[in-house]
Design a protein around this motif. Structure first.
Motif, short mmCIF file in Angstrom:
data_model
loop_
_atom_site.label_atom_id
_atom_site.label_comp_id
_atom_site.label_asym_id
_atom_site.label_seq_id
_atom_site.Cartn_x
_atom_site.Cartn_y
_atom_site.Cartn_z
N ASN A 269 0.76 -1.25 -0.07
CA ASN A 269 -0.10 0.06 0.07
C ASN A 269 1.00 1.33 -0.22
O ASN A 269 1.25 1.56 1.07
N MET A 270 1.21 1.64 -1.21
CA MET A 270 2.11 2.59 -1.15
C MET A 270 1.65 4.09 -0.68
O MET A 270 0.43 4.42 -0.72
N GLU A 271 2.54 4.83 -0.04
CA GLU A 271 2.02 6.14 0.61
C GLU A 271 3.13 7.24 0.30
O GLU A 271 4.44 6.88 0.12
N ASN A 272 2.55 8.36 -0.21
CA ASN A 272 3.42 9.55 -0.72
C ASN A 272 4.59 9.82 0.39
O ASN A 272 5.83 9.92 -0.47
N PHE A 273 4.71 9.91 1.39
CA PHE A 273 5.74 10.31 2.19
C PHE A 273 6.84 9.17 2.46
O PHE A 273 7.96 9.26 2.37
N ILE A 274 6.51 7.88 2.05
CA ILE A 274 7.38 6.83 2.05
C ILE A 274 8.27 6.73 0.90
O ILE A 274 9.42 6.38 1.00
N THR A 275 7.57 6.80 -0.24
CA THR A 275 8.45 6.76 -1.58
C THR A 275 8.71 7.86 -2.20
O THR A 275 9.33 7.74 -3.29
N GLY A 276 8.10 9.15 -2.04
CA GLY A 276 8.52 10.29 -2.49
C GLY A 276 7.40 11.10 -3.55
O GLY A 276 7.57 12.13 -3.80
N TYR A 277 6.41 10.29 -4.01
CA TYR A 277 5.57 10.73 -4.92
C TYR A 277 4.40 11.78 -4.16
O TYR A 277 4.64 12.14 -3.10
N THR A 278 3.57 12.19 -4.83
CA THR A 278 2.48 13.16 -4.13
C THR A 278 1.08 12.57 -4.42
O THR A 278 0.67 11.85 -5.48
N GLY A 279 0.20 12.65 -3.61
CA GLY A 279 -1.32 12.33 -3.54
C GLY A 279 -1.40 11.03 -3.12
O GLY A 279 -1.06 10.49 -2.18
N HIS A 280 -2.03 10.18 -4.08
CA HIS A 280 -2.55 8.90 -3.69
C HIS A 280 -2.03 7.68 -4.64
O HIS A 280 -1.74 8.27 -5.96
N PRO B 241 -12.33 -0.01 -0.84
CA PRO B 241 -13.09 0.33 -1.88
C PRO B 241 -13.85 1.69 -1.18
O PRO B 241 -14.59 1.71 -0.33
N GLY B 242 -13.60 2.82 -1.96
CA GLY B 242 -14.53 4.01 -1.40
C GLY B 242 -13.84 4.84 -0.37
O GLY B 242 -14.03 5.91 0.05
N GLY B 243 -12.64 4.14 0.44
CA GLY B 243 -12.04 4.69 1.41
C GLY B 243 -12.67 4.73 2.77
O GLY B 243 -13.91 4.99 2.81
N GLN B 244 -12.07 3.91 3.59
CA GLN B 244 -12.58 3.81 5.07
C GLN B 244 -12.37 4.84 6.00
O GLN B 244 -13.00 5.08 6.94
N ASN B 245 -11.73 5.81 5.66
CA ASN B 245 -11.34 7.13 6.34
C ASN B 245 -11.12 8.37 5.15
O ASN B 245 -11.23 7.86 4.10
N GLN B 246 -10.59 9.31 5.90
CA GLN B 246 -10.65 10.69 5.03
C GLN B 246 -9.20 10.94 4.67
O GLN B 246 -8.96 11.93 4.01
N GLY B 247 -8.26 9.89 4.82
CA GLY B 247 -6.85 10.33 4.90
C GLY B 247 -6.39 9.80 3.42
O GLY B 247 -6.92 9.05 2.83
N TRP B 248 -5.19 10.14 2.98
CA TRP B 248 -4.47 9.69 1.92
C TRP B 248 -4.28 8.33 1.81
O TRP B 248 -4.23 7.80 0.85
N HIS B 249 -3.88 7.52 2.99
CA HIS B 249 -3.43 6.20 2.94
C HIS B 249 -4.58 5.14 2.71
O HIS B 249 -4.38 3.96 2.61
N SER B 250 -5.90 5.66 2.79
CA SER B 250 -7.02 4.87 2.22
C SER B 250 -7.07 4.89 0.64
O SER B 250 -7.85 4.26 0.13
N ASP B 251 -6.34 5.62 -0.06
CA ASP B 251 -6.37 5.50 -1.56
C ASP B 251 -7.34 5.84 -1.99
O ASP B 251 -7.69 5.62 -3.32
N SER B 252 -8.25 6.81 -1.63
CA SER B 252 -9.48 7.21 -2.16
C SER B 252 -9.50 8.38 -3.18
O SER B 252 -10.08 8.55 -4.06
N GLY B 253 -8.53 9.10 -2.77
CA GLY B 253 -8.29 10.28 -3.78
C GLY B 253 -9.25 11.65 -3.50
O GLY B 253 -9.00 12.68 -3.90
N ILE B 254 -10.10 11.43 -2.35
CA ILE B 254 -10.88 12.68 -1.77
C ILE B 254 -10.75 12.72 -0.43
O ILE B 254 -10.16 11.76 0.35
N HIS B 255 -11.59 13.63 0.38
CA HIS B 255 -11.32 13.84 1.99
C HIS B 255 -12.84 13.01 2.36
O HIS B 255 -13.00 13.62 3.62
N LYS B 256 -13.48 12.42 1.76
CA LYS B 256 -14.60 11.56 2.56
C LYS B 256 -14.50 10.10 2.39
O LYS B 256 -13.87 9.56 1.51
N ALA B 257 -15.05 9.49 3.23
CA ALA B 257 -15.11 8.18 3.56
C ALA B 257 -16.17 7.41 2.99
O ALA B 257 -17.11 7.26 3.61
N LEU B 258 -16.19 7.30 1.73
CA LEU B 258 -17.45 7.00 0.95
C LEU B 258 -17.78 5.32 1.35
O LEU B 258 -18.76 5.14 1.19
#
Length: 472
Positions: free
Chosen positions: A38-49, A142-159
């Motif tokens: 589960n890649m994360e931006n600060f871990i490997t250097g990219y931005t976003g999701h 799927p849809g993101g279980q939280n509002q953070g970047w690490h759920s890889d939803s691309g938004i700020h809502k947990a759909l």
């Protein structure tokens, strides 16, 4: 030599303890593989999701080179050398964060992907060879279980919490995972959901009850590791416990992050640290169940920062104090994270590696723009954002500043989440990907190999602290 799976017993819950088949108490101490599956931006250097990263990289590289790079990167990121190193520290457990996209395609969700299982199998088997248990953690839903970047939803809502079909897909996925690993005792258990962010608080409990029943139908043996709501910090809506389940907190201390005061060992700071974690574990103490601290740990300053050695010593001291606090609870723990590009990892990429040399201008720009949430230091960009935030705070009545869940984020965090972590980062990830354009297969291999254990550096003081605690 580690025992074979056939002679190993499943770990289980016995009151406040985790025990083996002979009733011996087992305290799980380890780390997470972090940004591997589960890649994360600060871990490997990219931005976003991650899904945005992969889309941008596919566009920049083309399918053949895209597949080659990520296959090699995934291979190199965690090998037998990594597991041997963890075993040498006395660690006995590795948490494996997993993005659902490895196992399920949104355009064809009824088919579980064997390719994803092969990635998981590989890490589980490598760890087992060194006598290390694993915990399977579904980190992005799927849809993101939280509002953070690490759920890889691309938004700020947990759909995830708004659509039953997304929840049904998660249940389908856990049935497939549990069916696959039901007979493997080297897996300590399943972490069904990382850092839930359920605004109603009750939907999470209903999901846990449902997933527990479905997992037990195909796998009656493995423990469940159940995170508290609101990013593994809030058990206020929980009233009972599920069988053979460990309950989990995440215990990050703000004293270990930029933009907050440094840890000095002052009695007031130590009292606050103790109060923080004890408040989180009241539920487990009341219900006499085991405690797992699934994530904790400070971030570290880099050598190009002023006073970095002094800053890092403060943060090592902070970590030591946290581990000291946990001893009284016989708490199992998993520090975040094992490997990254130098921000938090026990092991990190060499600043002179091909990957860091290539991306140095981008990483410097990303830091100046303050695009990552995790450990962000706004010293370079506050002058641009502060006037806007002050304007919003003046125009919007204060009673509305914390009306959106999670309430402790406040309006500032949501504005920065939507603006910087979503919109700007989604644009900038294409800038990241363009650094890889026109690279040969050989060059892509060298870039991916920057993450091989043999090519990485070790954070000595951090690893010494963890080893000392693991040996107790």
């Amino acid at each position: 030599m580690s025992p074979s799976a056939s002679s190993l017993s499943f770990l289980r819950v016995d009151g406040r303890n985790i025990v083996d088949g002979n009733g011996n108490v087992v305290i799980l101490k380890g780390c997470a593989t972090g940004g591997h599956l589960n890649m994360e931006n600060f871990i490997t250097g990219y931005t976003g999701h991650e899904h945005e990263l992969r889309g941008a990289m596919l566009k920049a590289l083309g399918k053949e080179k895209y597949n080659y790079f990520f296959d090699k990167w995934t291979e190199y990121f965690f090998t037998s050398s990594d597991a041997k190193f963890l075993a040498s520290l006395g660690l006995n457990c590795v948490r494996i964060p997993i993005n659902y996209r490895h196992l399920m395609d949104d355009r064809n969700p009824s088919v579980i992907k064997e390719s994803g299982f092969k990635l998981i199998d590989r890490v589980v088997d490598i760890c087992a060879e060194e006598g290390i248990y694993t915990v399977l953690d579904l980190h992005a839903f799927p849809g993101g279980q939280n509002q953070g970047w690490h759920s890889d939803s691309g938004i700020h809502k947990a759909l995830f919490w708004e659509f039953k079909d997304l929840q049904d897909r998660a249940i389908q996925l856990w049935i497939a995972i549990a069916s696959r690993y039901a007979d493997n005792p080297w897996i300590a258990g399943y972490n069904p959901m990382n850092e839930p962010g359920d605004p109603k608080h009750t939907d999470l409990i209903a999901f846990y009850e449902r997933v527990e029943v479905e997992i037990r139908k195909v796998d009656p043996n493995h423990m469940l590791f159940l995170d508290a709501n609101t990013y593994a910090r809030d058990f206020s809506a929980f009233t009972s416990v599920l069988p053979n389940s460990v309950y989990a907190i995440h215990d990050y201390a703000l004293l270990g992050f930029p933009m907050y005061e440094e840890y000095t060992g002052a009695s007031a700071q130590n009292a606050a640290l103790e109060k923080q974690y004890k408040g989180k574990i009241e539920f487990m103490v009341k219900h006499n169940v085991p405690i797992w601290n699934g994530e904790f740990g400070p971030v570290y300053a880099s050598p190009n920062e002023e006073n970095y050695e002094a800053i890092n010593q403060c943060r090592f001291n902070l970590l030591g104090q946290q581990l000291k606090n946990y001893k009284g609870e016989q708490m199992s723990w998993s520090i975040w994270t094992y490997k990254d590009i130098g921000f938090q990892g026990m092991v990190y990429t060499d600043p002179e590696s091909p990957y860091i040399r290539l991306l140095k201008p981008f990483l410097e720009k990303k830091k100046r723009m303050g695009l990552d949430k995790w450990g962000r230091d706004d010293q370079y960009c506050a002058q641009f954002y502060e006037p806007m935030m002050k304007h919003l705070e003046e125009e919007i009545p204060s009673e509305y500043h914390r009306i959106i869940y999670p309430h402790h984020w406040g309006m500032r965090t949501f504005v920065h989440r939507a603006m910087r972590e979503c919109v700007v980062s989604e644009i900038m990830v294409h800038y990241y990907a363009d650094y890889f354009k026109d690279k040969s297969f050989e060059e892509l291999d060298e870039l991916a190999a920057s993450f091989k254990f043999e090519n990485c550096l070790k954070r000595g003081p951090l690893n010494a602290i963890l080893k000392a605690d693991a040996e107790l």
